[in-house]
Enzyme design. Structure first.
Site, PDB file in Angstrom:
ATOM      1  N   SER A 142       0.885  -1.171   0.000  1.00 30.44           N
ATOM      2  CA  SER A 142       0.000   0.000   0.000  1.00 30.44           C
ATOM      3  C   SER A 142       0.918   1.214   0.000  1.00 30.44           C
ATOM      4  O   SER A 142       2.113   1.083   0.319  1.00 30.44           O
ATOM      5  CB  SER A 142      -0.862  -0.016   1.271  1.00 30.44           C
ATOM      6  OG  SER A 142      -1.471   1.237   1.481  1.00 30.44           O
ATOM      7  N   TYR A 155      -2.777  -1.580  10.497  1.00 29.59           N
ATOM      8  CA  TYR A 155      -2.723  -1.727   9.040  1.00 29.59           C
ATOM      9  C   TYR A 155      -1.386  -1.183   8.504  1.00 29.59           C
ATOM     10  O   TYR A 155      -0.711  -1.846   7.700  1.00 29.59           O
ATOM     11  CB  TYR A 155      -3.906  -0.997   8.417  1.00 29.59           C
ATOM     12  CG  TYR A 155      -4.052  -1.178   6.921  1.00 29.59           C
ATOM     13  CD1 TYR A 155      -4.621  -2.331   6.395  1.00 29.59           C
ATOM     14  CD2 TYR A 155      -3.628  -0.187   6.033  1.00 29.59           C
ATOM     15  CE1 TYR A 155      -4.778  -2.497   5.024  1.00 29.59           C
ATOM     16  CE2 TYR A 155      -3.777  -0.341   4.665  1.00 29.59           C
ATOM     17  CZ  TYR A 155      -4.355  -1.490   4.163  1.00 29.59           C
ATOM     18  OH  TYR A 155      -4.491  -1.649   2.800  1.00 29.59           O
TER      19      TYR A 155
HETATM   20  N1  NAD Z   1      -8.740  -0.580  -1.728  1.00 26.01           N
HETATM   21  C1  NAD Z   1      -7.715   0.187  -1.403  1.00 26.01           C
HETATM   22  O1  NAD Z   1      -7.836   1.422  -1.348  1.00 26.01           O
HETATM   23  C2  NAD Z   1      -6.362  -0.421  -1.141  1.00 26.01           C
HETATM   24  C3  NAD Z   1      -5.253   0.416  -1.117  1.00 26.01           C
HETATM   25  C4  NAD Z   1      -3.991  -0.118  -0.872  1.00 26.01           C
HETATM   26  C5  NAD Z   1      -3.858  -1.478  -0.666  1.00 26.01           C
HETATM   27  N2  NAD Z   1      -4.957  -2.276  -0.683  1.00 26.01           N
HETATM   28  C6  NAD Z   1      -4.751  -3.702  -0.454  1.00 26.01           C
HETATM   29  O2  NAD Z   1      -5.222  -4.423  -1.555  1.00 26.01           O
HETATM   30  C7  NAD Z   1      -5.537  -5.747  -1.149  1.00 26.01           C
HETATM   31  C8  NAD Z   1      -6.910  -6.115  -1.690  1.00 26.01           C
HETATM   32  O3  NAD Z   1      -7.850  -5.243  -1.121  1.00 26.01           O
HETATM   33  P1  NAD Z   1      -9.188  -4.782  -1.861  1.00 26.01           P
HETATM   34  O4  NAD Z   1      -9.245  -3.311  -1.721  1.00 26.01           O
HETATM   35  O5  NAD Z   1      -9.283  -5.408  -3.185  1.00 26.01           O
HETATM   36  O6  NAD Z   1     -10.240  -5.369  -0.795  1.00 26.01           O
HETATM   37  P2  NAD Z   1     -11.494  -6.338  -0.946  1.00 26.01           P
HETATM   38  O7  NAD Z   1     -12.108  -6.316   0.408  1.00 26.01           O
HETATM   39  O8  NAD Z   1     -12.295  -5.979  -2.137  1.00 26.01           O
HETATM   40  O9  NAD Z   1     -10.816  -7.755  -1.218  1.00 26.01           O
HETATM   41  C9  NAD Z   1     -10.088  -8.441  -0.227  1.00 26.01           C
HETATM   42  C10 NAD Z   1     -10.331  -9.938  -0.411  1.00 26.01           C
HETATM   43  O10 NAD Z   1      -9.525 -10.627   0.556  1.00 26.01           O
HETATM   44  C11 NAD Z   1     -10.308 -11.687   1.082  1.00 26.01           C
HETATM   45  N3  NAD Z   1      -9.814 -12.082   2.396  1.00 26.01           N
HETATM   46  C12 NAD Z   1      -9.962 -11.446   3.592  1.00 26.01           C
HETATM   47  N4  NAD Z   1      -9.400 -12.164   4.572  1.00 26.01           N
HETATM   48  C13 NAD Z   1      -8.885 -13.270   3.998  1.00 26.01           C
HETATM   49  C14 NAD Z   1      -8.186 -14.398   4.488  1.00 26.01           C
HETATM   50  N5  NAD Z   1      -7.929 -14.542   5.800  1.00 26.01           N
HETATM   51  N6  NAD Z   1      -7.792 -15.347   3.617  1.00 26.01           N
HETATM   52  C15 NAD Z   1      -8.066 -15.236   2.297  1.00 26.01           C
HETATM   53  N7  NAD Z   1      -8.744 -14.204   1.772  1.00 26.01           N
HETATM   54  C16 NAD Z   1      -9.146 -13.234   2.613  1.00 26.01           C
HETATM   55  C17 NAD Z   1     -11.727 -11.124   1.148  1.00 26.01           C
HETATM   56  O11 NAD Z   1     -12.699 -12.155   1.251  1.00 26.01           O
HETATM   57  C18 NAD Z   1     -11.803 -10.359  -0.167  1.00 26.01           C
HETATM   58  O12 NAD Z   1     -12.244 -11.181  -1.220  1.00 26.01           O
HETATM   59  C19 NAD Z   1      -5.449  -5.753   0.378  1.00 26.01           C
HETATM   60  O13 NAD Z   1      -4.212  -6.311   0.765  1.00 26.01           O
HETATM   61  C20 NAD Z   1      -5.491  -4.286   0.728  1.00 26.01           C
HETATM   62  O14 NAD Z   1      -4.862  -4.016   1.946  1.00 26.01           O
HETATM   63  C21 NAD Z   1      -6.200  -1.795  -0.930  1.00 26.01           C
END
Ligand code: NAD
Length: 255
Positions: A142, A155
């Site tokens: 991130s 986080y």
């Molecule tokens: N959305 C943002 O703004 C953003 C920014 C920077 C980084 N991220 C990172 O991107 C990654 C994906 O996030 P996203 O925004 O697509 O979120 P999202 O909530 O859409 O997707 C996350 C997925 O991870 C799965 N998950 C949660 N716990 C789990 C576990 N214990 N085992 C397996 N799967 C699990 C959930 O079921 C979901 O399908 C994350 O690591 C998040 O920290 C997101």
């Protein structure tokens, strides 16, 4: 483009958001993809849609914080496809709390899924890639791997740890033809982001403020991160390892 043809790939957190977009794109570019998640219904549906588009995808239940699940995921992938070329360690959760209000259980949950989960996925992948003769690991960090944002203590700690874990893997295994990189997204339009905005006093104003944090004046879309992940997996990125590829619409560049 079929530049990832035959590159057997695992995408954790592939049922939603950035992981879903990544799974779709890797498959579109020729990679057989195993989607791993705890949301079985959504994950199976993503795999099904990919198969209906004529590409190769499977779904497997995997809680990334559980060593048996993760080792089983890699073993099942190798049994099905014969090898593992790319591990996209993407699953993650967020708890919106400052340090003083973070409970032990909240800290453990974020660290166990985000940081330990990435460790377990990378360890299982490296063990297999050493047998394969190489591979590519991409972890979803991130911008908070690089800078801190208020009210996200656990986080931020988990995302900072992911970047250093990736750099350690790059350092230890580069000579074994294993590349390891981080993508560092800014705010991306996904259900995880929706959860963050929903708990703000004025969600619409919080979204406008988030848009304004980026030099481009908007949040990003999952596909915009997925394209960077595909680049890191591909041979186009053959001299990239240990890097933090910032995909943030200029968020970190801007004061
Ligand atoms: N959305 C943002 O703004 C953003 C920014 C920077 C980084 N991220 C990172 O991107 C990654 C994906 O996030 P996203 O925004 O697509 O979120 P999202 O909530 O859409 O997707 C996350 C997925 O991870 C799965 N998950 C949660 N716990 C789990 C576990 N214990 N085992 C397996 N799967 C699990 C959930 O079921 C979901 O399908 C994350 O690591 C998040 O920290 C997101």
């Amino acid at each position: 483009m079929n530049d990832l043809a035959g590159k057997v790939s695992i995408v954790t957190g592939g049922a939603s958001g950035i992981g879903e977009a990544t799974a779709r794109l890797l498959a579109q570019r020729g990679a057989p993809v195993v989607i791993a998640d705890i949301n079985d219904e959504a994950g199976a549906a993503v795999a099904d849609r990919i198969r209906r588009s004529g590409r190769v995808a499977e779904y497997q239940h995997c809680d990334v914080s559980q060593p048996q699940d993760v080792d089983g995921l890699v073993a099942a992938t190798v049994q099905r496809f014969g090898r593992l070329d790319a591990m996209i360690a993407n699953a993650g959760v967020q708890v919106e709390k400052p340090l003083a209000e973070t409970t032990d259980a909240e800290w453990d949950r974020v660290i166990n899924i985000n940081l330990k989960g990435t460790f377990l996925c990378c360890r299982a992948a490296v063990r297999q890639m050493l047998k394969n003769g190489g591979g590519s690991i991409v972890a979803t960090g991130s911008v908070l791997s690089l800078v801190a944002e208020p009210v996200l203590a656990a986080y931020c700690a988990s995302k900072g740890g992911i970047l250093m874990l990736i750099r350690s893997i790059a350092t230890d295994y580069g000579r074994h033809h294993i590349r390891a990189n981080c993508v560092c997204p800014g705010y991306i339009n996904t259900p995880l982001g929706d959860g963050y905005f929903a708990i703000q006093p004025d969600p619409a104003a919080a979204r406008r403020a988030a848009d304004a944090m980026h030099a481009l004046g908007r949040m990003g879309e999952p596909d915009e991160v997925a394209r960077c992940v595909a680049f890191l997996v591909s041979e186009e990125a053959s001299f990239m390892t240990g890097s933090a590829l910032v995909v943030d619409g200029g968020l970190v560049a801007k004061v």
